[in-house]
Motif scaffolding. Structure first.
Motif, PDB file in Angstrom:
ATOM      1  N   LEU A 109       7.389  15.025   1.334  1.00 35.30           N
ATOM      2  CA  LEU A 109       7.853  13.881   1.615  1.00 35.30           C
ATOM      3  C   LEU A 109       8.919  13.594  -0.101  1.00 35.30           C
ATOM      4  CD1 LEU A 109       7.886  11.284   2.446  1.00 35.30           C
ATOM      5  CD2 LEU A 109       6.297  10.505   1.016  1.00 35.30           C
ATOM      6  N   GLY A 110       8.481  14.495  -1.069  1.00 29.91           N
ATOM      7  CA  GLY A 110       9.203  14.630  -2.188  1.00 29.91           C
ATOM      8  C   GLY A 110      10.981  14.910  -0.983  1.00 29.91           C
ATOM      9  N   MET A 111      10.946  16.027  -0.531  1.00 25.72           N
ATOM     10  CA  MET A 111      11.864  16.875  -0.449  1.00 25.72           C
ATOM     11  C   MET A 111      12.883  15.652   0.730  1.00 25.72           C
ATOM     12  SD  MET A 111      11.143  20.683  -0.496  1.00 25.72           S
ATOM     13  CE  MET A 111      11.721  21.749   0.946  1.00 25.72           C
ATOM     14  N   LEU A 112      12.291  15.573   1.631  1.00 27.47           N
ATOM     15  CA  LEU A 112      13.039  14.149   2.770  1.00 27.47           C
ATOM     16  C   LEU A 112      13.428  13.117   1.600  1.00 27.47           C
ATOM     17  CD1 LEU A 112      12.573  12.860   5.347  1.00 27.47           C
ATOM     18  CD2 LEU A 112      10.145  12.484   5.225  1.00 27.47           C
ATOM     19  N   PHE A 113      13.056  12.432   1.165  1.00 30.49           N
ATOM     20  CA  PHE A 113      13.681  10.988   0.042  1.00 30.49           C
ATOM     21  C   PHE A 113      14.365  11.841  -0.318  1.00 30.49           C
ATOM     22  CE2 PHE A 113      13.116   9.000  -4.421  1.00 30.49           C
ATOM     23  CZ  PHE A 113      13.574   7.731  -3.880  1.00 30.49           C
ATOM     24  N   ALA A 114      14.554  12.641  -0.731  1.00 30.79           N
ATOM     25  CA  ALA A 114      16.103  13.290  -1.540  1.00 30.79           C
ATOM     26  C   ALA A 114      16.876  13.620  -0.847  1.00 30.79           C
ATOM     27  CB  ALA A 114      15.965  15.098  -2.476  1.00 30.79           C
ATOM     28  N   THR A 167       6.771   7.494  -0.802  1.00 32.67           N
ATOM     29  CA  THR A 167       6.547   8.637  -1.670  1.00 32.67           C
ATOM     30  C   THR A 167       5.873   7.786  -3.216  1.00 32.67           C
ATOM     31  OG1 THR A 167       8.779   9.420  -1.759  1.00 32.67           O
ATOM     32  CG2 THR A 167       7.781  10.083  -3.539  1.00 32.67           C
ATOM     33  N   MET A 168       6.168   6.814  -3.549  1.00 30.16           N
ATOM     34  CA  MET A 168       4.844   6.447  -4.956  1.00 30.16           C
ATOM     35  C   MET A 168       3.520   6.664  -4.054  1.00 30.16           C
ATOM     36  SD  MET A 168       7.629   3.191  -6.387  1.00 30.16           S
ATOM     37  CE  MET A 168       7.483   2.188  -5.035  1.00 30.16           C
ATOM     38  N   SER A 169       3.272   5.768  -3.205  1.00 29.11           N
ATOM     39  CA  SER A 169       1.977   5.876  -2.012  1.00 29.11           C
ATOM     40  C   SER A 169       1.342   7.431  -2.706  1.00 29.11           C
ATOM     41  CB  SER A 169       1.862   4.762  -0.810  1.00 29.11           C
ATOM     42  OG  SER A 169       2.668   3.533  -1.038  1.00 29.11           O
ATOM     43  N   LEU A 170       1.544   8.158  -2.225  1.00 31.31           N
ATOM     44  CA  LEU A 170       1.791   9.719  -1.777  1.00 31.31           C
ATOM     45  C   LEU A 170       1.922   9.919  -3.453  1.00 31.31           C
ATOM     46  CD1 LEU A 170       0.850  11.484  -0.289  1.00 31.31           C
ATOM     47  CD2 LEU A 170       2.462  12.611   0.085  1.00 31.31           C
ATOM     48  N   LEU A 171       2.018   9.409  -4.261  1.00 35.17           N
ATOM     49  CA  LEU A 171       1.917   9.735  -5.647  1.00 35.17           C
ATOM     50  C   LEU A 171       0.381   9.347  -6.356  1.00 35.17           C
ATOM     51  CD1 LEU A 171       3.226  11.364  -8.504  1.00 35.17           C
ATOM     52  CD2 LEU A 171       3.860   9.455  -8.703  1.00 35.17           C
ATOM     53  N   SER A 172       0.247   8.414  -6.228  1.00 36.59           N
ATOM     54  CA  SER A 172      -1.130   7.693  -6.268  1.00 36.59           C
ATOM     55  C   SER A 172      -2.241   8.437  -5.426  1.00 36.59           C
ATOM     56  CB  SER A 172      -1.245   5.807  -6.190  1.00 36.59           C
ATOM     57  OG  SER A 172      -1.103   5.536  -4.983  1.00 36.59           O
ATOM     58  N   VAL A 173      -1.784   8.888  -4.165  1.00 35.57           N
ATOM     59  CA  VAL A 173      -3.204   9.623  -3.465  1.00 35.57           C
ATOM     60  C   VAL A 173      -3.602  10.659  -4.449  1.00 35.57           C
ATOM     61  CG1 VAL A 173      -3.847  10.740  -1.636  1.00 35.57           C
ATOM     62  CG2 VAL A 173      -2.499   8.441  -1.397  1.00 35.57           C
ATOM     63  N   TYR A 233      15.594   3.818   4.232  1.00 35.43           N
ATOM     64  CA  TYR A 233      15.160   4.192   2.474  1.00 35.43           C
ATOM     65  C   TYR A 233      13.987   3.511   1.315  1.00 35.43           C
ATOM     66  CZ  TYR A 233      16.094   5.162  -2.693  1.00 35.43           C
ATOM     67  OH  TYR A 233      16.328   5.337  -3.684  1.00 35.43           O
ATOM     68  N   THR A 234      14.128   2.285   1.979  1.00 31.52           N
ATOM     69  CA  THR A 234      13.093   1.769   1.411  1.00 31.52           C
ATOM     70  C   THR A 234      11.517   2.211   1.943  1.00 31.52           C
ATOM     71  OG1 THR A 234      12.816  -0.147   2.564  1.00 31.52           O
ATOM     72  CG2 THR A 234      14.440  -0.127   1.025  1.00 31.52           C
ATOM     73  N   PHE A 235      11.092   2.172   2.620  1.00 37.72           N
ATOM     74  CA  PHE A 235       9.843   2.778   3.377  1.00 37.72           C
ATOM     75  C   PHE A 235       9.780   4.102   3.249  1.00 37.72           C
ATOM     76  CE2 PHE A 235       7.473   5.068   6.236  1.00 37.72           C
ATOM     77  CZ  PHE A 235       6.416   4.794   6.333  1.00 37.72           C
ATOM     78  N   VAL A 236      10.603   5.072   3.255  1.00 37.18           N
ATOM     79  CA  VAL A 236      10.404   6.074   2.314  1.00 37.18           C
ATOM     80  C   VAL A 236      10.509   6.382   0.650  1.00 37.18           C
ATOM     81  CG1 VAL A 236      10.762   8.883   2.079  1.00 37.18           C
ATOM     82  CG2 VAL A 236      11.773   7.803   3.613  1.00 37.18           C
ATOM     83  N   HIS A 237      11.066   5.765  -0.050  1.00 35.89           N
ATOM     84  CA  HIS A 237      10.463   4.919  -1.302  1.00 35.89           C
ATOM     85  C   HIS A 237       8.905   5.064  -1.915  1.00 35.89           C
ATOM     86  CE1 HIS A 237      11.104   3.211  -5.199  1.00 35.89           C
ATOM     87  NE2 HIS A 237      11.702   3.893  -5.714  1.00 35.89           N
ATOM     88  N   SER A 238       9.374   3.842  -1.371  1.00 32.40           N
ATOM     89  CA  SER A 238       7.220   3.057  -1.391  1.00 32.40           C
ATOM     90  C   SER A 238       5.957   4.258  -0.976  1.00 32.40           C
ATOM     91  CB  SER A 238       7.335   2.026  -0.142  1.00 32.40           C
ATOM     92  OG  SER A 238       5.898   1.769  -0.421  1.00 32.40           O
ATOM     93  N   PHE A 293       1.958   0.350   2.616  1.00 31.36           N
ATOM     94  CA  PHE A 293       3.005   0.243   1.582  1.00 31.36           C
ATOM     95  C   PHE A 293       3.940   0.009   1.911  1.00 31.36           C
ATOM     96  CE2 PHE A 293      -1.372   0.887  -0.799  1.00 31.36           C
ATOM     97  CZ  PHE A 293      -1.701  -0.340  -1.687  1.00 31.36           C
ATOM     98  N   GLY A 294       4.184   1.252   3.058  1.00 32.86           N
ATOM     99  CA  GLY A 294       5.880   1.500   2.757  1.00 32.86           C
ATOM    100  C   GLY A 294       6.547   0.999   3.595  1.00 32.86           C
ATOM    101  N   PHE A 295       6.225  -0.023   5.050  1.00 28.38           N
ATOM    102  CA  PHE A 295       6.206  -0.958   5.906  1.00 28.38           C
ATOM    103  C   PHE A 295       6.063  -2.354   5.074  1.00 28.38           C
ATOM    104  CE2 PHE A 295       5.056   1.394   9.643  1.00 28.38           C
ATOM    105  CZ  PHE A 295       6.059   1.359  10.400  1.00 28.38           C
ATOM    106  N   GLN A 296       4.996  -2.311   4.329  1.00 30.77           N
ATOM    107  CA  GLN A 296       5.059  -3.831   2.903  1.00 30.77           C
ATOM    108  C   GLN A 296       6.534  -4.437   2.774  1.00 30.77           C
ATOM    109  OE1 GLN A 296       1.436  -4.359   0.895  1.00 30.77           O
ATOM    110  NE2 GLN A 296       2.235  -5.781  -0.390  1.00 30.77           N
ATOM    111  N   TYR A 297       6.552  -2.131   1.803  1.00 27.07           N
ATOM    112  CA  TYR A 297       8.516  -2.985   1.340  1.00 27.07           C
ATOM    113  C   TYR A 297       9.209  -2.680   1.811  1.00 27.07           C
ATOM    114  CZ  TYR A 297       9.349  -0.703  -3.403  1.00 27.07           C
ATOM    115  OH  TYR A 297       9.567  -0.113  -4.515  1.00 27.07           O
ATOM    116  N   ALA A 298       9.085  -2.447   3.395  1.00 22.53           N
ATOM    117  CA  ALA A 298      10.334  -2.445   4.019  1.00 22.53           C
ATOM    118  C   ALA A 298      10.620  -3.853   5.025  1.00 22.53           C
ATOM    119  CB  ALA A 298      10.156  -1.551   4.853  1.00 22.53           C
TER     120      ALA A 298
END
Length: 345
Positions: A58-63, A111-117, A104-109, A150-155
């Motif tokens: 997911l981080g590679m996808l985000f980049a 990524t943050m969410s998966l970090l907390s996972v 982009y905002t979906f992927v960003h959110s 959370f991705g959709f909530q952002y987007a």
């Protein structure tokens, strides 16, 4: 004529260059981490290797999304402009050109969410191993739903702002002054917290800002709670573990500390500042895209942190390099051996 002190076009070069560094480093270190993860370093990790794998991908996808979209931000008084001078995927229509920015905002959110996972997993690994069943098989779907929610909530709110007809006019002269461009000619999503005429609160915009910030607060709160709980209780919990398992947990905790520090500096603080400035309504004009572009550096930092702290990765890397070195030596020796000459009878 626009003076150099007013023109922010030079910052666009920076906000394009940094994501390129982030992309190359994220792909490079991400692939190394994935390789090591499935060639020896996974022995003591169990299902955690899948969490690392998914987060790395997911981080590679985000980049990758970052260098496709090249998002940028600009903060001006009570407004925040989220834009790009690149028409991604050839989308140039008035109704479609902002879709890549929303994606982009979906992927960003996410990524943050998966970090907390990751933090939740490690918390369960120490304090309640029975709950690790939630990370296996079909039950792991819950975490895909968690990140997507959370991705959709952002987007959703960025998509709503994309159809706000008032906000672009608020930025029209500012964009012309700072970037010598027409705001209608490129993808742009804008949010204005207060009406510039009467000073009234534009509630849906403010609610959207609060929503975006709340997503970050939830993820950061999960990380802090899990990290602090492990800091205060882990020593007593793992004292009966085997020496190797205790060492692994200690290394994973060190990784947690760094994984809180790195996203704080590259994800949460920059994003919070960019989003909260409109509510403060300061008399400012800031090319805040220089903060936004730091996001793309985090995936590479995360991969480096894991490989640097957890000894299993270093041990596996040494074994791999040893095999590669031996193969190269044998190949060179075979090339340098004299060719046998067979004489005719």
């Amino acid at each position: 004529m626009i003076s150099s002190s007013q023109n922010y076009l030079s910052w666009i070069t920076v906000t394009h260059f940094v994501p390129q560094i982030g992309f190359v480093s994220s792909i490079f270190f991400g692939l190394i981490l994935l390789f090591l993860n499935y060639h020896g370093a996974q022995k003591m990790f169990g299902s955690y290797k899948y969490v690392i794998t998914i987060f790395t991908i997911l981080g590679m996808l985000f980049a990758t999304v970052e260098i496709i979209v090249y998002p940028n931000t600009h903060n001006y008084k009570a407004g925040m402009l989220f834009f790009s001078f690149t028409e991604s995927f050839g989308l140039s229509g008035s109704k479609t050109k902002n879709f890549p920015l929303v994606g982009y905002t979906f992927v960003h959110s996410a990524t943050m969410s998966l970090l907390s996972v990751q933090f939740i997993y490690r918390y369960c690994l120490v304090f309640d191993v029975n709950k690790l069943q939630c990370f296996k098989g079909w039950k792991s779907v819950i975490w895909y739903i968690y990140c997507s929610f959370f991705g959709f909530q952002y987007a959703v709110f960025f998509l709503y702002w994309a159809h706000d007809e008032f906000s672009p006019e608020y930025f029209r002269e500012e964009v012309l002054l700072r970037y010598n461009a027409n705001i209608s000619s490129f993808p742009a999503i804008s949010c204005v917290a207060y009406d510039p005429v009467d000073g009234s609160v534009r509630w849906w915009n403010v609610i959207g800002i609060i929503n975006v910030c709340s997503v970050m607060i939830v993820q950061y709160g999960v990380m802090i709670y899990c990290g602090w709980s492990m800091h205060t209780k882990m020593a007593d919990k793992i004292k009966h573990f085997s020496k190797n398992l205790r060492k692994l947990h200690e290394q994973l905790f060190k990784t947690l500390v760094l994984q809180i520090t790195a996203p704080t500096l590259t994800l949460f603080l920059p994003a919070s500042l960019i989003m909260l400035l409109p509510i403060l309504n300061l008399d400012i004009s800031i090319p805040s895209g220089v903060l936004l572009c730091s996001f793309t550096l985090y995936p590479a930092l995360d991969s480096i942190i894991v490989m640097f702290v957890v000894s299993e990765y270093k041990t596996t890397a040494k074994k791999v390099f040893k095999v590669i070195g031996k193969t190269i030596v044998e190949f060179n020796q075979s090339r340098n051996e004299p060719t046998a000459i067979t004489s005719a009878p």
